[in-house]
Design a protein around this motif. Structure first.
Motif, short mmCIF file in Angstrom:
data_model
loop_
_atom_site.label_atom_id
_atom_site.label_comp_id
_atom_site.label_asym_id
_atom_site.label_seq_id
_atom_site.Cartn_x
_atom_site.Cartn_y
_atom_site.Cartn_z
N TRP A 158 41.32 59.98 64.06
CA TRP A 158 39.87 59.84 64.24
C TRP A 158 39.15 59.89 62.90
O TRP A 158 38.21 59.13 62.67
CB TRP A 158 39.35 60.94 65.15
CG TRP A 158 39.84 60.84 66.57
CD1 TRP A 158 40.24 59.70 67.23
CD2 TRP A 158 40.00 61.91 67.51
NE1 TRP A 158 40.63 60.00 68.51
CE2 TRP A 158 40.50 61.34 68.72
CE3 TRP A 158 39.77 63.29 67.46
CZ2 TRP A 158 40.75 62.14 69.85
CZ3 TRP A 158 40.02 64.07 68.58
CH2 TRP A 158 40.51 63.49 69.76
N TRP A 159 39.58 60.79 62.02
CA TRP A 159 38.95 60.91 60.70
C TRP A 159 39.04 59.59 59.94
O TRP A 159 38.05 59.10 59.39
CB TRP A 159 39.63 62.04 59.94
CG TRP A 159 39.21 62.21 58.50
CD1 TRP A 159 39.80 61.66 57.40
CD2 TRP A 159 38.11 63.00 58.00
NE1 TRP A 159 39.15 62.05 56.26
CE2 TRP A 159 38.11 62.87 56.58
CE3 TRP A 159 37.15 63.79 58.61
CZ2 TRP A 159 37.18 63.51 55.78
CZ3 TRP A 159 36.22 64.43 57.80
CH2 TRP A 159 36.23 64.29 56.40
N LYS A 160 40.22 59.00 59.93
CA LYS A 160 40.42 57.75 59.20
C LYS A 160 39.65 56.60 59.84
O LYS A 160 39.05 55.77 59.15
CB LYS A 160 41.92 57.41 59.13
CG LYS A 160 42.71 58.34 58.22
CD LYS A 160 44.18 57.96 58.19
CE LYS A 160 44.97 58.86 57.23
NZ LYS A 160 46.42 58.51 57.24
N LYS A 161 39.65 56.56 61.17
CA LYS A 161 38.92 55.50 61.87
C LYS A 161 37.42 55.62 61.61
O LYS A 161 36.72 54.62 61.40
CB LYS A 161 39.21 55.55 63.37
CG LYS A 161 38.52 54.46 64.17
CD LYS A 161 39.01 54.43 65.62
CE LYS A 161 40.41 53.86 65.71
NZ LYS A 161 40.80 53.55 67.11
N GLY A 162 36.91 56.86 61.62
CA GLY A 162 35.50 57.07 61.34
C GLY A 162 35.13 56.69 59.92
O GLY A 162 34.10 56.04 59.69
#
Length: 504
Positions: free
Chosen positions: A116-120
């Protein structure tokens, strides 16, 4: 409720003391809406004050205001009747939020959070996120007349809430650039700041005098929420003075009509924005533009989402998320609307409160949904009726303010999810003056210092302190770390004395 209008105080004569009657066309329009009492003291006004009154009334969108008053008063009566018949209380028939609608902290894997961190971050680097700050509130309860965001909660750095949030945006922009293959092409995150007529100029000047805290001036847009007349319980305008209708901001849910009327939704679309992070100003730990929350939101493919924390105790003064009937949409019930049984009811299978998910005003929206909900809320025109003391020609008198709330949008959402966060990491409200029992600058400051102290120790640093550590701590500049990341090079093997700011 006592009649608060001045409509019967004196008949409106065709000619006033100064040799003129109210403009006939305007008077007839006011009669059409039952608001001719606004001219009751016309005969006693000077020519200058008559001109002020006419201009004040002409500035009002009378047909829209009449629609809002009628539908809001009518809706409140209908809701009360239905609720009394179905539940015996003035609260709607609701159910606890289904477990399937909540992402709980304990259920997340480290792989999920990293994904999620990378996608965000990728979405941020592509310019797909905008930020909306609800900054209209004044710091009256904090003992200041300035907007809340100007407040310094007493950190070692002396930074205001506005500065802390601006620097978190700067940090996220840097992290997004570092995660992108072409960092030179990263667009700044645009920050839309909603004020009200009483705080707008002060807020703008606060940013200008501090050079936008390092942000580019053109990445910040200030805009005002609307105001609506204050009314008596039968819907008549209350007069603040003989020549001015009493007005009040239309609630933090006035965001939706303001974004639409000022064409800011179109502005977001033109910038390539797909997602909007929306939050309240009075949270010292708010993670502005949180990549993890954004990545989760994108993963779920929903139209709206909200961060939540578990209620600390049954009587905590926070609204909670509920489901409107079995299978209905999620919404929020304010703590003042909850009866004692609902407040304390226990889920027998978990031993926790059944209504436990607190609304902390940390939301994510799809831009397409904001367009839809702005139209739907305006079409329905149902506002909450807040009984307040209103300054009037009779002194302070009880009346009604017409307000929409930010969470009113959720009832229109075709798909919504809740995202649990740790109170100790993301929710430090600043609502009451120091000395109060909770939600004060002192409690918020200690929460931030304790969190940052844990970051420093986890990164291999050491702390010394002159007072007990539970009473102090260190502050990590948002320019150095957003959520505790990248601190090893700064902290490992080093000793820091509390209280102090760590900034590199």
């Amino acid at each position: 409720m006592k009649e608060m209008m001045v409509g019967s105080a004196a008949p409106v004569g065709p000619v006033g003391r100064w040799g003129a009657a109210p403009p006939q066309a305007l008077l007839e329009r006011m009669k059409d809406y039952g608001q001719e009492g606004a001219f009751a003291l016309w005969d006693e006004l000077s020519p200058e004050d008559r001109d002020l009154l006419v201009r004040d009334i002409e500035s009002l969108d009378l047909s829209r205001i009449d629609r809002i008053i009628r539908r809001s008063l009518g809706s409140q009566v209908l809701v009360n009747v239905v609720n009394l018949l179905s539940t015996g209380f003035l609260v709607p028939a609701v159910e606890p939020v289904p477990e399937s609608s909540v992402s709980r902290v304990e259920d997340r894997s480290s792989e999920d959070k990293e994904r999620w961190w990378k996608k965000g971050l990728r979405a941020i680097s592509e310019g797909k996120l905008a930020i909306v700050l609800l900054a209209g509130g004044q710091g009256t309860r904090l003992g200041i007349s300035d907007p809340k965001g100007c407040f310094n909660i007493g950190l070692p750095s002396g930074k205001s809430l506005f500065q802390l949030q601006a620097e978190r945006i700067l940090c996220i922009q840097k992290l997004a650039a570092q995660s992108n293959d072409t960092p030179s092409n990263i667009l700044p995150i645009h920050w839309y700041i909603m004020t009200n007529p009483f705080t707008h100029d002060v807020t703008r000047k606060f940013f200008e005098s501090r050079k936008y805290f390092g942000l580019e001036a053109d990445q910040v847009t200030f805009f005002q929420q609307g105001t609506l007349p204050c009314v008596s319980d039968d819907g008549r305008f209350i007069m603040e003075t003989p020549y001015r209708v009493a007005k009040a901001p239309d609630g933090n849910g006035g965001l939706y009509s303001a974004l639409k009327s000022k064409k800011l939704l179109e502005d977001m679309s033109a910038r390539g924005v797909k997602y909007v992070d929306c939050y309240g100003v009075d949270n010292a730990l708010v993670r502005v533009a949180d990549p993890t929350f954004l990545g989760y939101f994108i993963d779920k493919g929903v139209s709206s989402a909200a961060k939540v924390v578990r209620k600390a105790y049954p009587q905590e003064n926070v609204g909670v998320f509920v489901q409107q009937g079995r299978g209905g949409p999620l919404s929020v019930v304010e703590y003042s609307e909850m009866d004692a049984a609902m407040t304390t009811e226990i889920n027998q299978s978990t031993g926790r409160l059944r209504y436990c998910w607190s609304n902390v005003c940390l939301h994510m929206f799809a831009l397409d949904f904001l367009n839809q909900v702005a139209n739907s809320l305006e079409k329905d025109s149902v506002y909450h009726l807040a009984e307040k003391k209103i300054p009037s020609i009779h002194g302070c008198t009880m009346g009604l303010k017409l307000e929409q709330y930010i969470f009113d949008a959720f009832s229109y959402s075709p798909s919504m999810t809740l995202f649990e966060v740790s109170r100790e990491e993301e929710f430090a409200p600043v609502k009451n003056a120091s000395g109060a029992a909770y939600d004060t600058p002192d409690t918020a400051k200690l929460m931030l210092l304790r969190l940052h102290s844990r970051w420093v120790v986890a990164a291999g640093g050491f702390l010394t302190h002159s007072v007990p550590l539970y009473m102090t701590g260190v502050e990590v500049s948002p320019l150095s770390s957003y959520a505790g990341e990248n601190l090893e090079a700064i902290c490992r093997g080093r000793t820091f004395h509390a209280p102090s700011e760590i900034s590199f």
